[in-house]
Write an enzyme that holds these catalytic residues in place. Structure first.
Site, PDB file in Angstrom:
ATOM      1  N   SER A  19       0.875  -1.414  -0.264  1.00  0.00           N
ATOM      2  CA  SER A  19       0.013   0.098   0.180  1.00  0.00           C
ATOM      3  C   SER A  19       0.955   1.488   0.055  1.00  0.00           C
ATOM      4  O   SER A  19       1.593   1.573  -0.860  1.00  0.00           O
ATOM      5  CB  SER A  19      -0.828  -0.024   1.076  1.00  0.00           C
ATOM      6  OG  SER A  19      -2.181   1.144   0.883  1.00  0.00           O
ATOM      7  N   ASP A  24      -9.184  -4.823  -6.937  1.00  0.00           N
ATOM      8  CA  ASP A  24      -8.648  -2.331  -5.739  1.00  0.00           C
ATOM      9  C   ASP A  24      -8.934  -1.945  -6.344  1.00  0.00           C
ATOM     10  O   ASP A  24      -8.062  -1.421  -6.717  1.00  0.00           O
ATOM     11  CB  ASP A  24      -7.182  -3.144  -5.509  1.00  0.00           C
ATOM     12  CG  ASP A  24      -6.378  -2.349  -4.063  1.00  0.00           C
ATOM     13  OD1 ASP A  24      -7.214  -1.848  -3.628  1.00  0.00           O
ATOM     14  OD2 ASP A  24      -5.671  -2.477  -3.943  1.00  0.00           O
ATOM     15  N   HIS A  31      -6.233  -5.755  -2.403  1.00  0.00           N
ATOM     16  CA  HIS A  31      -5.534  -4.847  -1.638  1.00  0.00           C
ATOM     17  C   HIS A  31      -4.377  -5.687  -1.188  1.00  0.00           C
ATOM     18  O   HIS A  31      -4.879  -6.222  -0.365  1.00  0.00           O
ATOM     19  CB  HIS A  31      -5.441  -3.834  -0.613  1.00  0.00           C
ATOM     20  CG  HIS A  31      -5.365  -2.261  -0.245  1.00  0.00           C
ATOM     21  ND1 HIS A  31      -4.294  -1.425  -2.075  1.00  0.00           N
ATOM     22  CD2 HIS A  31      -4.316  -1.739   0.255  1.00  0.00           C
ATOM     23  CE1 HIS A  31      -3.566  -0.300  -1.299  1.00  0.00           C
ATOM     24  NE2 HIS A  31      -3.823  -0.666  -0.151  1.00  0.00           N
TER      25      HIS A  31
END
Ligand SMILES: *[C@@H]1O[C@H](CO)[C@@H](O)[C@H](O)[C@H]1NC(C)=O
Ligand SMILES: *[C@@H]1O[C@H](CO)[C@@H](O)[C@H](O)[C@H]1NC(C)=O
Ligand SMILES: *[C@@H]1O[C@H](CO)[C@@H](O)[C@H](O)[C@H]1NC(C)=O
Ligand SMILES: *[C@@H]1O[C@H](CO)[C@@H](O)[C@H](O)[C@H]1NC(C)=O
Ligand SMILES: CC(=O)N[C@H]1CO[C@H](CO)[C@@H](O)[C@@H]1O
Length: 343
Positions: free
Chosen positions: A22, A253, A279
């Site tokens: 991320s 995602d 994710h």
């Protein structure tokens, strides 16, 4: 230096393989870019290296990940809630335990995030099954959605309703300060403003560029503004001029559109495709929340898709480590991994 000392590698010519998912996936890529002499390579799992001002692709991906039926149900929820707010029926907020959110924009952001999280973290059915069923049964869609938000988003996922309150975000010493910190990152550098697309949006059209700019100004004061073109000029965005960085993204995602999705020389990129691949799927398996490093792929709708990409990532890591060794460098290959929940 600190880590070299901690792992007893001081005084040797030591290199690291860096990991992150991320935002820390972007940091992993940027660390490799900035310090090639200290690193062997990088994994940028769902690494959001592209700062995006009006991030309409985020909402668009929610619609695509949801599929036509669920998307339509979500859009109907948005229409109904917008309508209630417009006619001054604040009581709709009570259904969501969100009476404290006086600003309608803050409330609508909570609802938009709540829907997004189902796809971002690999639990689409928890949201879509009851909504599609309620639509078929002709039962109250807003109530069905409120049930999901209270039960799953707040109950299981442990989202904080208060964290959507701009007055809460203004507090510089809250118990959970990460929300303010994240918004500062957004407002000063990377934006990723999750604005509603002009056409066919899932979220309320009231979540627009103005909402974000007002939030930034209200929470951080005049002059805190994300100059995304400077950010991308500095780091290179998806044209990052690093090497030996492997990117991986999940097909469902919404963040993947801020990552590097196309392979280029020295920068392989993989898309993991399955109906609950969100994710950081390569790191967490399925579902992606609660975060589970090295997690099981057996609950992914296509474990083979995950395993295949994991194997490819490991092959890159092995190769790049061996190339470090070929250069006579002494290896301290310890994973530094920090996964931040990402809003
Ligand atoms: C660190 O390395 C030195 C030299 O090889 C060794 O004597 C020492 O025991 C090591 N310390 C730890 C904590 O591994
Ligand atoms: C973002 O969207 C707003 C509203 O549609 C528009 O005024 C602005 O020019 C857009 N900015 C960029 C950088 O695309
Ligand atoms: C929809 O109808 C079915 C069958 O009558 C029932 O079992 C189910 O609980 C209903 N679902 C909702 C969300 O009301
Ligand atoms: C708006 O979205 C709908 C549904 O996806 C699509 O059919 C239509 O062509 C879009 N209109 C424009 C102007 O893009
Ligand atoms: C949608 C998308 O960007 N797909 C890319 C995923 O990764 C593969 C392998 O790098 C590319 O070929 C696709 O274009």
């Amino acid at each position: 230096e600190t880590l070299n000392a901690k792992y007893n590698r001081s005084g040797v010519d030591n290199s690291w393989f860096v990991f992150g998912g991320s935002y820390s996936g972007a940091l992993s890529a940027w660390f490799r870019l900035k310090f090639p002499h200290l690193t062997c390579g990088s994994l940028a799992s769902s690494g959001v290296v592209l700062a995006v001002y009006n991030f309409t692709d985020f909402d668009k991906q929610i619609g695509e990940s949801a599929g036509p039926e669920c998307k339509e149900a979500l859009q109907e929820v948005t229409r109904l809630v917008d309508g209630q707010l417009q006619s001054g029926h604040n009581s709709v907020k009570e259904l969501f335990g969100a009476k404290l959110l006086e600003n309608d924009g803050d409330f609508l952001y909570l609802l938009a995030d709540a829907a997004a999280i189902a796809f971002q973290y690999g639990n689409p059915d928890v949201l879509c099954s009851p909504l599609v069923e309620a639509k078929k049964n002709g039962t109250d869609l807003v109530e069905a959605f409120a049930h999901y938000v209270n039960d799953y988003y707040v109950g299981t996922f442990r989202a904080s309703v208060a964290s959507y309150d701009q007055n809460y975000l203004k507090n510089t010493t809250p118990a959970e300060s990460s929300y303010r910190l994240w918004w500062y990152q957004v407002c000063s550098e990377v934006a990723y403003f999750q604005v509603a697309p002009k056409n066919d949006s899932v979220r309320s059209a009231k979540i627009d560029t103005r909402y974000h700019l007002d939030l930034c100004k209200n929470v951080f004061g005049e002059g805190v503004y994300p100059d995304v073109s400077m950010t991308n000029l500095y780091y290179g965005g998806t044209r990052i001029a690093g090497s030996k960085i492997v990117f991986a993204n999940g097909s469902q995602d919404p963040w993947r559109h801020a990552s590097k999705q196309k392979s280029s020389e020295e920068l392989p990129s993989y898309l993991i495709e399955c109906s609950n691949c969100g994710h950081c799927t390569d790191i967490s398996g399925c579902p992606q929340a609660p975060s589970n490093i090295g997690g099981d792929s057996s609950k992914c709708s296509s474990p083979e898709a995950v395993n295949k990409v994991r194997k490819q990532i490991v092959d890159h890591i092995d190769l790049w480590l061996s190339e470090c060794q070929d250069q006579g460098q002494n290896l301290g290959c310890t994973a530094i991994l920090s996964l931040d929940l990402f809003f």
